[in-house]
Write a protein that holds these residues in place. Sequence first.
Motif, PDB file in Angstrom:
ATOM      1  N   PRO A  39     -10.792  22.391 -13.545  1.00  0.00           N
ATOM      2  CA  PRO A  39     -10.287  21.019 -13.696  1.00  0.00           C
ATOM      3  C   PRO A  39      -9.053  21.007 -14.595  1.00  0.00           C
ATOM      4  N   GLU A  40      -8.266  19.963 -14.437  1.00  0.00           N
ATOM      5  CA  GLU A  40      -7.111  19.788 -15.310  1.00  0.00           C
ATOM      6  C   GLU A  40      -7.591  19.631 -16.745  1.00  0.00           C
ATOM      7  N   VAL A  41      -6.863  20.200 -17.674  1.00  0.00           N
ATOM      8  CA  VAL A  41      -7.253  20.073 -19.079  1.00  0.00           C
ATOM      9  C   VAL A  41      -6.702  18.772 -19.647  1.00  0.00           C
ATOM     10  N   ASP A  42      -7.497  18.181 -20.536  1.00  0.00           N
ATOM     11  CA  ASP A  42      -7.083  16.972 -21.233  1.00  0.00           C
ATOM     12  C   ASP A  42      -7.341  17.213 -22.717  1.00  0.00           C
ATOM     13  N   PRO A  43      -6.311  17.503 -23.481  1.00  0.00           N
ATOM     14  CA  PRO A  43      -6.488  17.861 -24.889  1.00  0.00           C
ATOM     15  C   PRO A  43      -6.684  16.674 -25.830  1.00  0.00           C
ATOM     16  N   LEU A  46      -9.644  17.017 -28.192  1.00  0.00           N
ATOM     17  CA  LEU A  46      -9.380  18.149 -29.086  1.00  0.00           C
ATOM     18  C   LEU A  46      -8.385  17.755 -30.175  1.00  0.00           C
ATOM     19  N   GLU A  47      -7.339  17.037 -29.803  1.00  0.00           N
ATOM     20  CA  GLU A  47      -6.352  16.581 -30.786  1.00  0.00           C
ATOM     21  C   GLU A  47      -6.994  15.628 -31.796  1.00  0.00           C
ATOM     22  N   GLN A  48      -7.824  14.704 -31.303  1.00  0.00           N
ATOM     23  CA  GLN A  48      -8.491  13.769 -32.195  1.00  0.00           C
ATOM     24  C   GLN A  48      -9.456  14.492 -33.135  1.00  0.00           C
ATOM     25  N   SER A  49     -10.159  15.480 -32.599  1.00  0.00           N
ATOM     26  CA  SER A  49     -11.070  16.264 -33.429  1.00  0.00           C
ATOM     27  C   SER A  49     -10.316  17.018 -34.513  1.00  0.00           C
ATOM     28  N   ALA A  50      -9.170  17.579 -34.151  1.00  0.00           N
ATOM     29  CA  ALA A  50      -8.365  18.321 -35.126  1.00  0.00           C
ATOM     30  C   ALA A  50      -7.875  17.389 -36.239  1.00  0.00           C
ATOM     31  N   LYS A  51      -7.470  16.183 -35.877  1.00  0.00           N
ATOM     32  CA  LYS A  51      -7.025  15.222 -36.893  1.00  0.00           C
ATOM     33  C   LYS A  51      -8.185  14.808 -37.796  1.00  0.00           C
ATOM     34  N   SER A  52      -9.358  14.613 -37.197  1.00  0.00           N
ATOM     35  CA  SER A  52     -10.537  14.278 -38.000  1.00  0.00           C
ATOM     36  C   SER A  52     -10.904  15.429 -38.935  1.00  0.00           C
ATOM     37  N   MET A  53     -10.756  16.646 -38.446  1.00  0.00           N
ATOM     38  CA  MET A  53     -11.066  17.807 -39.286  1.00  0.00           C
ATOM     39  C   MET A  53     -10.089  17.905 -40.450  1.00  0.00           C
ATOM     40  N   ILE A 119     -15.959  10.262 -33.301  1.00  0.00           N
ATOM     41  CA  ILE A 119     -14.940   9.609 -32.480  1.00  0.00           C
ATOM     42  C   ILE A 119     -15.693   8.871 -31.380  1.00  0.00           C
ATOM     43  N   GLY A 120     -15.498   7.571 -31.323  1.00  0.00           N
ATOM     44  CA  GLY A 120     -16.176   6.787 -30.301  1.00  0.00           C
ATOM     45  C   GLY A 120     -17.690   6.826 -30.407  1.00  0.00           C
ATOM     46  N   GLY A 121     -18.205   6.939 -31.604  1.00  0.00           N
ATOM     47  CA  GLY A 121     -19.649   6.943 -31.806  1.00  0.00           C
ATOM     48  C   GLY A 121     -20.315   8.295 -31.645  1.00  0.00           C
ATOM     49  N   CYS A 125     -16.784  16.480 -35.034  1.00  0.00           N
ATOM     50  CA  CYS A 125     -16.536  17.666 -35.837  1.00  0.00           C
ATOM     51  C   CYS A 125     -17.287  17.562 -37.154  1.00  0.00           C
ATOM     52  N   TYR A 126     -17.513  18.702 -37.746  1.00  0.00           N
ATOM     53  CA  TYR A 126     -18.139  18.728 -39.066  1.00  0.00           C
ATOM     54  C   TYR A 126     -17.658  19.947 -39.827  1.00  0.00           C
ATOM     55  N   LEU A 127     -17.765  19.830 -41.130  1.00  0.00           N
ATOM     56  CA  LEU A 127     -17.351  20.895 -42.021  1.00  0.00           C
ATOM     57  C   LEU A 127     -18.500  21.138 -42.995  1.00  0.00           C
ATOM     58  N   THR A 128     -18.973  22.346 -43.041  1.00  0.00           N
ATOM     59  CA  THR A 128     -20.071  22.681 -43.942  1.00  0.00           C
ATOM     60  C   THR A 128     -19.532  23.481 -45.115  1.00  0.00           C
ATOM     61  N   ILE A 129     -19.888  23.037 -46.299  1.00  0.00           N
ATOM     62  CA  ILE A 129     -19.508  23.729 -47.531  1.00  0.00           C
ATOM     63  C   ILE A 129     -20.798  24.283 -48.127  1.00  0.00           C
TER      64      ILE A 129
END
Length: 134
Positions: A39-43, A46-53, A119-121, A125-129
């Motif tokens: 399928p065609e990729v739709d980033p 991924l972009e929204q996740s990267a900004k949230s991260m 994102i959208g409920g 993404c998550y970050l574990t420390i």
Amino acid sequence: MTQLYCYPMCYCPPNSNAARQIHTIPSFAIYPSSIRQYPEVDPTLLEQSAKSMQKLMKEASLVLNKLADSKDFATKVMSAAQQSNKQEVDKLIQSTGIKSKVNTTFSPDGINMKLSSAIGGAECCYLTIALRWL
């Protein structure tokens, strides 16, 4: 798996019993991978996740700076954890100024903090420390 009769193009010796047997070979041996349709990729997500991260990493820095720069704060966090007072540990971590959802777990050895974003409920993404204190 696909079954094929062995013909002269196979690697069976000519005039052998193998030449008349059915061989089972994997399907990918017959169909080259260049035929597969992807399928065609739709980033977008991924972009929204990267900004949230990026935001989570900034907030992680707030927590880490507070723990590294304030012996009093670090002592309060450890004391609350030692008393299994999760509500107080969470309150202290939130008091550093973070806005993200945080889930803390701790043991006699240290503390884990999971900062997450949605994102959208849906969690994107998550970050574990994970920090040790013993």
